[in-house]
Scaffold this motif. Structure first.
Motif, PDB file in Angstrom:
ATOM      1  N   ASP A   1       0.833  -1.203   0.000  1.00  0.00           N
ATOM      2  CA  ASP A   1       0.000   0.000   0.000  1.00  0.00           C
ATOM      3  C   ASP A   1       0.863   1.248   0.000  1.00  0.00           C
ATOM      4  O   ASP A   1       1.963   1.251   0.562  1.00  0.00           O
ATOM      5  N   ILE A   2       0.308   2.298  -0.586  1.00  0.00           N
ATOM      6  CA  ILE A   2       0.864   3.625  -0.349  1.00  0.00           C
ATOM      7  C   ILE A   2       0.312   4.039   1.003  1.00  0.00           C
ATOM      8  O   ILE A   2      -0.891   4.226   1.173  1.00  0.00           O
ATOM      9  N   GLU A   3       1.182   4.121   1.967  1.00  0.00           N
ATOM     10  CA  GLU A   3       0.800   4.461   3.330  1.00  0.00           C
ATOM     11  C   GLU A   3       0.801   5.976   3.491  1.00  0.00           C
ATOM     12  O   GLU A   3       1.790   6.640   3.179  1.00  0.00           O
ATOM     13  N   HIS A   4      -0.320   6.509   3.952  1.00  0.00           N
ATOM     14  CA  HIS A   4      -0.415   7.927   4.318  1.00  0.00           C
ATOM     15  C   HIS A   4      -0.104   7.945   5.812  1.00  0.00           C
ATOM     16  O   HIS A   4      -0.974   7.625   6.624  1.00  0.00           O
ATOM     17  N   PHE A   5       1.124   8.282   6.166  1.00  0.00           N
ATOM     18  CA  PHE A   5       1.563   8.127   7.556  1.00  0.00           C
ATOM     19  C   PHE A   5       0.589   8.796   8.510  1.00  0.00           C
ATOM     20  O   PHE A   5       0.127   8.189   9.462  1.00  0.00           O
ATOM     21  N   ASN A   6       0.279  10.061   8.271  1.00  0.00           N
ATOM     22  CA  ASN A   6      -0.779  10.719   9.037  1.00  0.00           C
ATOM     23  C   ASN A   6      -2.068  10.531   8.240  1.00  0.00           C
ATOM     24  O   ASN A   6      -2.282  11.215   7.241  1.00  0.00           O
ATOM     25  N   PRO A   7      -2.939   9.609   8.653  1.00  0.00           N
ATOM     26  CA  PRO A   7      -4.138   9.324   7.865  1.00  0.00           C
ATOM     27  C   PRO A   7      -5.111  10.493   7.810  1.00  0.00           C
ATOM     28  O   PRO A   7      -5.948  10.558   6.916  1.00  0.00           O
ATOM     29  N   ASN A   8      -4.984  11.436   8.731  1.00  0.00           N
ATOM     30  CA  ASN A   8      -5.862  12.618   8.721  1.00  0.00           C
ATOM     31  C   ASN A   8      -5.579  13.516   7.526  1.00  0.00           C
ATOM     32  O   ASN A   8      -6.421  14.325   7.150  1.00  0.00           O
ATOM     33  N   PHE A   9      -4.387  13.386   6.943  1.00  0.00           N
ATOM     34  CA  PHE A   9      -4.029  14.212   5.786  1.00  0.00           C
ATOM     35  C   PHE A   9      -4.597  13.662   4.483  1.00  0.00           C
ATOM     36  O   PHE A   9      -4.702  14.392   3.505  1.00  0.00           O
ATOM     37  N   LYS A  10      -4.927  12.377   4.470  1.00  0.00           N
ATOM     38  CA  LYS A  10      -5.376  11.737   3.231  1.00  0.00           C
ATOM     39  C   LYS A  10      -6.583  12.479   2.656  1.00  0.00           C
ATOM     40  O   LYS A  10      -7.562  12.730   3.356  1.00  0.00           O
ATOM     41  N   GLY A  11      -6.466  12.849   1.380  1.00  0.00           N
ATOM     42  CA  GLY A  11      -7.554  13.553   0.714  1.00  0.00           C
ATOM     43  C   GLY A  11      -7.615  15.039   1.020  1.00  0.00           C
ATOM     44  O   GLY A  11      -8.575  15.705   0.649  1.00  0.00           O
ATOM     45  N   THR A  12      -6.587  15.570   1.692  1.00  0.00           N
ATOM     46  CA  THR A  12      -6.544  17.011   1.997  1.00  0.00           C
ATOM     47  C   THR A  12      -5.338  17.637   1.304  1.00  0.00           C
ATOM     48  O   THR A  12      -4.468  16.944   0.778  1.00  0.00           O
ATOM     49  N   ILE A  13      -5.264  18.963   1.354  1.00  0.00           N
ATOM     50  CA  ILE A  13      -4.121  19.658   0.745  1.00  0.00           C
ATOM     51  C   ILE A  13      -2.829  19.417   1.521  1.00  0.00           C
ATOM     52  O   ILE A  13      -1.738  19.670   1.008  1.00  0.00           O
ATOM     53  N   ASP A  14      -2.942  18.907   2.755  1.00  0.00           N
ATOM     54  CA  ASP A  14      -1.752  18.632   3.562  1.00  0.00           C
ATOM     55  C   ASP A  14      -1.103  17.292   3.205  1.00  0.00           C
ATOM     56  O   ASP A  14       0.023  17.017   3.629  1.00  0.00           O
ATOM     57  N   ASP A  15      -1.813  16.454   2.452  1.00  0.00           N
ATOM     58  CA  ASP A  15      -1.261  15.166   2.069  1.00  0.00           C
ATOM     59  C   ASP A  15      -0.260  15.385   0.944  1.00  0.00           C
ATOM     60  O   ASP A  15      -0.560  16.063  -0.037  1.00  0.00           O
ATOM     61  N   SER A  16       0.933  14.818   1.088  1.00  0.00           N
ATOM     62  CA  SER A  16       1.974  15.033   0.088  1.00  0.00           C
ATOM     63  C   SER A  16       3.020  13.938   0.183  1.00  0.00           C
ATOM     64  O   SER A  16       2.948  13.054   1.046  1.00  0.00           O
TER      65      SER A  16
END
Length: 198
Positions: A56-71
């Motif tokens: 999986d592509i892990e979004h370390f901070n899951p709260n960022f997923k789908g937001t402008i902070d996800d990078s």
């Protein structure tokens, strides 16, 4: 687990790629770049990600997923099982040490097959160990057995650790696991012996 170094010149950055939920073509490109940058290894377990391994592509901070902070700085390629086990526990382990922290390797110590904090008052490091189950008894036991096997094989092989591991890599990279443990136990820089995947 070892400190993760992110490349400022990553294709993900230079091409301004964004993770898009449900867009397999786009996300597959990100996954391939992360795989190459991580030399084919899961960031969390430090085990090789073989063709049959669910990843999986892990979004370390899951709260960022789908937001402008996800990078890019929030994305790691990991074994599916570890991502799945982590996802529902994020809020229980705050504050947390990021895998990219400059002082990561000083705050989370490798100690003869185990990972522990260097300072018992370091809540961020303690929480990361608990969240990712770096102290998992079964995984620690696998690391220890792996190191014991490689120590025995190395003594029979009769070469330096660097030559021994280079032969293993050239023969079948799937023989390599637990990169930080290899570095510590055999006093080599295994990362720089690993080829860059195509």
């Amino acid at each position: 687990m070892r400190k993760v170094i992110k490349d400022n010149d990553s294709e993900i950055v230079t091409e301004n790629l964004n993770y898009i939920e449900g867009n397999s073509n786009n996300n597959s490109k990100i996954s391939k770049i992360l795989y190459k940058e991580q030399k084919g290894f899961c960031v969390y377990t430090e085990e090789y990600l073989g063709r049959a391994d669910a990843r999986d592509i892990e979004h370390f901070n899951p709260n960022f997923k789908g937001t402008i902070d996800d990078s890019y700085s929030n994305w790691f390629l990991v074994k599916h099982q570890w991502n799945k086990e982590k996802s529902s526990k994020w809020q229980d382990y705050q504050p947390i040490l990021y895998p990219t922290a400059i002082d990561f390797n000083e705050r989370i110590i490798y100690d003869s097959g185990d990972y522990r904090v260097s300072n018992l008052d370091d809540d961020e490091a303690t929480n990361l160990i608990k969240l990712l189950k770096l102290d998992d008894i079964i995984l620690a036991d696998e690391r220890k057995k792996y190191i014991q096997r490689k120590t025995k094989e190395l003594s029979l092989y009769g070469e330096t650790a660097e030559i021994f591991f280079k032969v293993l890599i050239d023969d079948d990279i799937k023989q390599i696991s637990y990169l930080r443990a290899i570095d510590a136990e055999f006093d080599i820089d295994i990362w720089n012996l690993l080829p860059n995947p195509q």
